[in-house]
Design a protein around this motif. Structure first.
Motif, PDB file in Angstrom:
ATOM      1  N   LEU A  94       0.665  -1.290  -0.074  1.00 10.57           N
ATOM      2  CA  LEU A  94       0.002   0.019  -0.114  1.00 10.57           C
ATOM      3  C   LEU A  94       0.935   1.241  -0.005  1.00 10.57           C
ATOM      4  CD1 LEU A  94      -2.688  -0.923   2.673  1.00 10.57           C
ATOM      5  CD2 LEU A  94      -2.897  -1.257   0.098  1.00 10.57           C
ATOM      6  N   ASP A  95       0.253   2.354  -0.012  1.00 10.16           N
ATOM      7  CA  ASP A  95       0.853   3.614  -0.457  1.00 10.16           C
ATOM      8  C   ASP A  95       2.081   3.536  -1.379  1.00 10.16           C
ATOM      9  OD1 ASP A  95      -0.741   5.207   1.463  1.00 10.16           O
ATOM     10  OD2 ASP A  95       0.215   3.945   3.029  1.00 10.16           O
ATOM     11  N   THR A  96       1.783   2.864  -2.345  1.00  8.11           N
ATOM     12  CA  THR A  96       3.120   2.454  -3.352  1.00  8.11           C
ATOM     13  C   THR A  96       2.599   2.867  -4.803  1.00  8.11           C
ATOM     14  OG1 THR A  96       3.950   0.755  -1.990  1.00  8.11           O
ATOM     15  CG2 THR A  96       4.642   0.868  -4.188  1.00  8.11           C
ATOM     16  N   GLU A  97       2.668   4.097  -5.196  1.00  9.57           N
ATOM     17  CA  GLU A  97       2.226   4.739  -6.447  1.00  9.57           C
ATOM     18  C   GLU A  97       3.262   4.326  -7.616  1.00  9.57           C
ATOM     19  OE1 GLU A  97      -0.077   8.480  -8.314  1.00  9.57           O
ATOM     20  OE2 GLU A  97       0.963   8.738  -6.364  1.00  9.57           O
ATOM     21  N   VAL A  98       2.846   3.772  -8.731  1.00  7.37           N
ATOM     22  CA  VAL A  98       3.496   3.683  -9.867  1.00  7.37           C
ATOM     23  C   VAL A  98       3.409   4.805 -10.649  1.00  7.37           C
ATOM     24  CG1 VAL A  98       3.585   2.480 -12.005  1.00  7.37           C
ATOM     25  CG2 VAL A  98       2.847   1.024 -10.135  1.00  7.37           C
ATOM     26  N   SER A  99       4.787   5.273 -11.118  1.00  5.18           N
ATOM     27  CA  SER A  99       4.944   6.351 -11.738  1.00  5.18           C
ATOM     28  C   SER A  99       5.435   6.200 -13.389  1.00  5.18           C
ATOM     29  CB  SER A  99       6.163   7.102 -11.214  1.00  5.18           C
ATOM     30  OG  SER A  99       7.310   6.498 -10.729  1.00  5.18           O
ATOM     31  N   GLY A 100       5.754   4.879 -13.452  1.00  5.49           N
ATOM     32  CA  GLY A 100       6.143   4.404 -14.947  1.00  5.49           C
ATOM     33  C   GLY A 100       6.745   3.311 -14.843  1.00  5.49           C
ATOM     34  N   MET A 101       6.802   2.545 -16.183  1.00  3.18           N
ATOM     35  CA  MET A 101       7.672   1.118 -16.210  1.00  3.18           C
ATOM     36  C   MET A 101       7.844   1.044 -17.813  1.00  3.18           C
ATOM     37  SD  MET A 101       3.961  -1.614 -16.319  1.00  3.18           S
ATOM     38  CE  MET A 101       3.487  -0.996 -14.753  1.00  3.18           C
ATOM     39  N   ARG A 102       9.000   0.188 -18.072  1.00  2.00           N
ATOM     40  CA  ARG A 102       9.725  -0.066 -19.207  1.00  2.00           C
ATOM     41  C   ARG A 102       9.996  -1.642 -19.125  1.00  2.00           C
ATOM     42  NH1 ARG A 102      14.994  -0.830 -19.086  1.00  2.00           N
ATOM     43  NH2 ARG A 102      16.052   0.025 -17.168  1.00  2.00           N
ATOM     44  N   PHE A 103       9.790  -1.984 -20.337  1.00  2.00           N
ATOM     45  CA  PHE A 103      10.133  -3.412 -20.649  1.00  2.00           C
ATOM     46  C   PHE A 103      11.639  -3.758 -21.041  1.00  2.00           C
ATOM     47  CE2 PHE A 103      10.516  -7.358 -23.235  1.00  2.00           C
ATOM     48  CZ  PHE A 103       9.916  -8.422 -22.273  1.00  2.00           C
ATOM     49  N   ASP A 104      12.497  -4.535 -20.324  1.00  2.00           N
ATOM     50  CA  ASP A 104      13.887  -4.688 -20.816  1.00  2.00           C
ATOM     51  C   ASP A 104      13.994  -5.852 -21.495  1.00  2.00           C
ATOM     52  OD1 ASP A 104      16.656  -5.258 -20.472  1.00  2.00           O
ATOM     53  OD2 ASP A 104      16.791  -4.814 -18.325  1.00  2.00           O
ATOM     54  N   ASP A 105      14.385  -5.494 -22.725  1.00  2.00           N
ATOM     55  CA  ASP A 105      14.416  -6.515 -23.823  1.00  2.00           C
ATOM     56  C   ASP A 105      15.515  -7.435 -23.599  1.00  2.00           C
ATOM     57  OD1 ASP A 105      12.368  -5.838 -26.285  1.00  2.00           O
ATOM     58  OD2 ASP A 105      12.957  -3.783 -25.605  1.00  2.00           O
ATOM     59  N   ASP A 106      16.390  -7.103 -22.884  1.00  2.00           N
ATOM     60  CA  ASP A 106      17.640  -7.856 -22.710  1.00  2.00           C
ATOM     61  C   ASP A 106      17.394  -8.918 -21.811  1.00  2.00           C
ATOM     62  OD1 ASP A 106      19.326  -6.393 -24.703  1.00  2.00           O
ATOM     63  OD2 ASP A 106      19.734  -5.234 -23.265  1.00  2.00           O
ATOM     64  N   ARG A 107      16.436  -8.507 -20.816  1.00  2.00           N
ATOM     65  CA  ARG A 107      16.246  -9.668 -19.811  1.00  2.00           C
ATOM     66  C   ARG A 107      14.695 -10.001 -19.714  1.00  2.00           C
ATOM     67  NH1 ARG A 107      18.786  -7.104 -14.248  1.00  2.00           N
ATOM     68  NH2 ARG A 107      18.072  -9.029 -13.494  1.00  2.00           N
ATOM     69  N   ASP A 108      14.066  -9.773 -20.601  1.00  2.00           N
ATOM     70  CA  ASP A 108      12.545 -10.094 -20.666  1.00  2.00           C
ATOM     71  C   ASP A 108      11.744  -9.842 -19.347  1.00  2.00           C
ATOM     72  OD1 ASP A 108      12.512 -10.897 -23.345  1.00  2.00           O
ATOM     73  OD2 ASP A 108      12.781 -13.235 -23.046  1.00  2.00           O
ATOM     74  N   GLU A 109      11.982  -8.620 -18.685  1.00  2.00           N
ATOM     75  CA  GLU A 109      11.439  -8.201 -17.552  1.00  2.00           C
ATOM     76  C   GLU A 109      10.868  -6.873 -17.666  1.00  2.00           C
ATOM     77  OE1 GLU A 109      14.517 -10.577 -14.412  1.00  2.00           O
ATOM     78  OE2 GLU A 109      14.675  -8.368 -14.525  1.00  2.00           O
ATOM     79  N   TRP A 110       9.924  -6.417 -16.692  1.00  2.00           N
ATOM     80  CA  TRP A 110       9.299  -5.077 -16.502  1.00  2.00           C
ATOM     81  C   TRP A 110      10.102  -4.478 -15.166  1.00  2.00           C
ATOM     82  CZ3 TRP A 110       6.398  -2.343 -19.840  1.00  2.00           C
ATOM     83  CH2 TRP A 110       5.696  -3.206 -20.708  1.00  2.00           C
ATOM     84  N   VAL A 111      10.475  -3.318 -15.688  1.00  2.00           N
ATOM     85  CA  VAL A 111      11.237  -2.441 -14.590  1.00  2.00           C
ATOM     86  C   VAL A 111      10.083  -1.493 -14.016  1.00  2.00           C
ATOM     87  CG1 VAL A 111      13.032  -0.907 -14.071  1.00  2.00           C
ATOM     88  CG2 VAL A 111      13.328  -2.855 -15.629  1.00  2.00           C
ATOM     89  N   VAL A 112       9.550  -1.489 -12.894  1.00  2.00           N
ATOM     90  CA  VAL A 112       8.460  -0.878 -12.460  1.00  2.00           C
ATOM     91  C   VAL A 112       8.882   0.191 -11.461  1.00  2.00           C
ATOM     92  CG1 VAL A 112       6.255  -0.877 -11.275  1.00  2.00           C
ATOM     93  CG2 VAL A 112       7.034  -2.836 -12.728  1.00  2.00           C
TER      94      VAL A 112
END
Length: 501
Positions: A94-112
């Protein structure tokens, strides 16, 4: 794994993940409590617009509803109950607001990126719902207004509504707010841009004996639930999908009879009467809305708002309306650029999702996935909503979990819907919605938020609920590519579904 949002969409998704044996996930929530729109919307008389037995999870019927049309407080309690019963609490952040995310093509992961640090996740599920960002009206001089300004979705319980009050808007929230505020205000001015159809609300307190029976014999709950679901299906298909004349006409006559009974002035009735067919705008129910305008201290203003100043609102007819408190019942951003997405999202190859939607029609495969966003799923995405809000949640969550479990079974690190499947689904939905009321009536006069800037209606899925249930759970796995970052090295241009007009 990251789930964004702890409203009913996020809670239902978390429960589905746990029931599938997936426990390595967190649910990020910007607020300090769960509940989504039922946490944020606390305006007077806030409640559901369908009988409550059809507005809950299929796996968690509630025998304790106190009203046939439950109030917001009951919905918030139900959300907390589900969080505790199904073990969602340890996953909440809780009290954790997402401000952006990007997909890391090199690691197949989302950076949130969040207000409390950065998360890396193989999969992301967007469960923030469609009605979370309040829409602010563009009124010149509004910042100069000296009185209190309250948006319906951010109600200020300390503000006074006993003096000269104005409400901007006549949508579903306003229909609930206006009768309540009229009881306390010395003067009430309602600024109406577009009249709305309002049908009677068959609400009633659920007797204690009936609630006791539901607790003792839970199977009894299936009776009102199926009655409501069948009614919703008839309403959804009869009005929205096929515009069946007898269904639309019946509902219009119900609203018209209520208007004639509650408003004796024929000129006022004419101003409150829509020029479009029932169904072009959100379903609204009330037993008090129309009669409120027959009260001596309530005025209906249909002239366009021109500007605001320190003491009130000026309309296009030259009139100045002095007010002390201004209530904005102006709804939510649904298809605006600022809400698609709500924060910056960079998908595969750095594709900006906001730019993508600005250049293409708003479509997701089965309402859940996009080719430009591997390993990402949307609850309540475009063309996912059928007659039941909670069925839509359960359908989309089932779709996402099926993809995730299959990826884990195969040892794949990347799941991407194919261009062919994405295009096929979008073409089908756009073709099928052509038979709906939105394109076979005069809905353009309704100024409905259902329509996006392309003239499509991606909020609704033009299929039956049964078909949606089946397809969201039995879609061909060949519609997805299950691979890895090694496979992704063969980069291709992101697919789009038609250029925006």
């Amino acid at each position: 794994m990251v789930v964004v949002g702890a409203g009913f969409s996020g809670i239902g998704t978390a429960i589905r993940l746990r029931r599938a044996g997936i426990h390595d996930f967190v649910v990020l929530e910007r607020a300090g409590e769960v509940g989504g729109i039922w946490r944020d919307n606390t305006y007077p008389d806030v409640g559901v617009d369908i009988p409550i037995w059809g507005y809950c999870y299929s796996f968690e019927p509630n025998p304790n509803w106190r009203h046939a049309y439950a109030k917001g407080e009951e919905l918030r309690s139900y959300a907390e109950h589900c969080v505790e019963k199904y073990g969602v609490r340890p996953h909440l952040r809780l009290d954790t607001e997402v401000s952006g995310m990007r997909f890391d093509d090199d690691r197949d992961e989302w950076v949130v990126t969040t207000s409390r640090g950065t998360y890396r996740a193989r999969f992301v599920i967007h469960a923030f719902g469609a009605l979370g960002r309040p829409k602010q009206p563009e009124i010149a001089g509004l910042d100069e207004f000296a009185g209190a300004v309250i948006h319906s979705a951010r109600w200020d319980h300390e503000a006074k509504t006993s003096g000269r009050v104005a409400v901007i808007g006549t949508g579903s929230s306003a229909v609930q707010i206006i009768p309540e505020v009229a009881d306390s205000a010395a003067e009430l001015v309602v600024f109406q841009r577009t009249p709305i159809w309002v049908i009677p609300k068959p609400d009633f307190p659920v007797p204690r004996l009936l609630r006791w029976g539901f607790r003792r014999l839970p199977l009894l709950l299936s009776i009102p639930r199926w009655i409501v679901l069948v009614w919703l299906e008839v309403l959804y298909n009869g009005v929205f999908r096929f515009k069946l004349p007898f269904v639309v006409t019946l509902l219009e006559r119900l609203a018209g009879a209520a208007l004639r009974r509650q408003v004796p002035d024929p000129r006022l009735r004419e101003r409150l009467s829509p020029s479009y067919r029932f169904g072009c705008k959100f379903l609204t129910l009330s037993n008090r809305y129309y009669r409120t305008f027959a009260r001596e201290h309530v005025r209906l203003v249909s002239a366009d708002i021109e500007s605001a100043d320190a003491t009130g609102i000026r309309t296009a007819d030259g009139a100045h309306h002095p007010i002390d408190t201004l209530i904005l019942a102006t709804g939510f951003e649904v298809f605006e650029r600022t809400s698609l997405p709500r924060y910056p999202i960079l998908g595969a190859g750095g594709t900006d999702l906001g730019d993508y939607f600005a250049a293409n029609r708003i479509v997701c495969y089965e309402g859940v996935t996009l080719p430009v966003c591997p390993n990402a799923f949307i609850i309540h995405g475009p063309y996912s909503m059928t007659g039941s809000f909670f069925l839509t949640i359960e359908n989309a969550a089932a779709h996402a979990v099926r993809c995730i479990t299959e990826a884990r079974r195969r040892g794949a690190t990347r799941v991407t819907v194919t261009d062919e499947a994405f295009t096929r689904f979008g073409d089908e939905m756009i073709a099928r919605q052509a038979s709906s009321i939105f394109f076979n009536s005069n809905c353009e006069q309704a100024r409905s938020f259902y329509f996006d800037r392309n003239g499509d209606v991606p909020l609704f899925r033009p299929t039956t609920s049964v078909e949606a249930w089946w397809r969201m759970r039995r879609f061909p796995l060949t519609d997805y590519v299950f691979g890895s970052r090694i496979d992704a090295a063969r980069h291709r241009e992101p697919a789009g579904h038609g250029e925006a007009p």
